[in-house]
Design an enzyme around this catalytic site. Structure first.
Site: not given
Ligand code: MLT
Length: 225
Positions: A105, A155, A186
């Protein structure tokens, strides 16, 4: 005030490979250690904690909203993380030519940013739930870099089109990109962790420490979109 160094965990390995573990929003340096061990039982593990706090949750760079990034901050943090890795190669005698990022992520997004802005750092990357972090003015030469991307087809945070867009960008830079879409949201599934593990195994031979010869270029893996 910014910390002078990243809080991090380092776990020595028995091969010359190092996995650079990059956690998601709200994670820390301990989170991905079990995942790293699962992905490669022999590699050293280098796991820094992101230096940004968003409502108390560590991240690797600032965002303005979900999926909307502060690009100037991202560039700066990417360079700081790359410099941390370079320093760590000296501190822990890490083979600079065999570092694989494993990001989840937010961690996958800064790993992708590092591929695009500091291409000298990573030999390969496993990106779980990544999106396009930024589009650089000049594309780097990633022709010796292999990337595995794991996306979830349900996701709610990262649309599949975003994953495809990142794959296209990395391919335009010459990277050998493999994408797998899991029947998932996710969160990671065991099956995709297993698939990523096999992909890492096929990247090429690791050598036991102290042999010190140059590794062959990563073997190409099957590319599926
Ligand atoms: C981010 O902010 O890098 C993406 O939105 C993924 C997350 O951290 O939720």
């Amino acid at each position: 005030m910014r910390q002078p160094d990243f809080v991090h965990e380092f776990v020595p390995g028995s091969s010359n490979r190092t996995l650079l573990l990059l956690h998601g929003t709200g994670g820390n340096e301990h989170d991905l250690i079990p995942l790293g061990r699962e992905l490669d039982p022999n590699a050293a593990l280098l796991s820094p904690r992101g230096q940004i706090l968003e409502n108390g949750m560590p991240r690797f760079f600032r965002r303005l909203a979900e999926g909307v990034f502060d690009v100037e901050d991202l560039k700066q943090r990417t360079n700081e993380l790359a410099d941390f890795v370079i320093n760590a190669t000296e501190r822990y005698e890490i083979d600079m030519k065999n570092i694989i990022a494993v990001g989840y992520s937010n961690g996958a997004n800064i790993a992708a940013s590092m591929l695009l802005l500091r291409p000298e750092i990573l030999h390969a990357a496993v990106l779980f739930r990544a999106m396009v972090p930024l589009v650089p003015e000049t594309l780097p030469d990633l022709s010796s870099v292999s990337v595995w991307m794991g996306a979830g087809n349900q996701d709610p945070i990262i649309p599949t089109s975003e994953t495809q867009r990142l794959a296209q960008l990395l391919r335009r830079a010459g990277a050998d990109v493999t994408i797998r879409f899991a029947n998932a949201n996710h969160g990671l599934t065991n099956a995709e962790v297993e698939t990523a593990k096999h992909w890492i195994e096929e990247l090429g031979p690791q050598v036991s420490k102290n042999f010190g010869y140059r590794l062959p270029k990563a073997l190409s893996s099957e590319s599926v979109t």
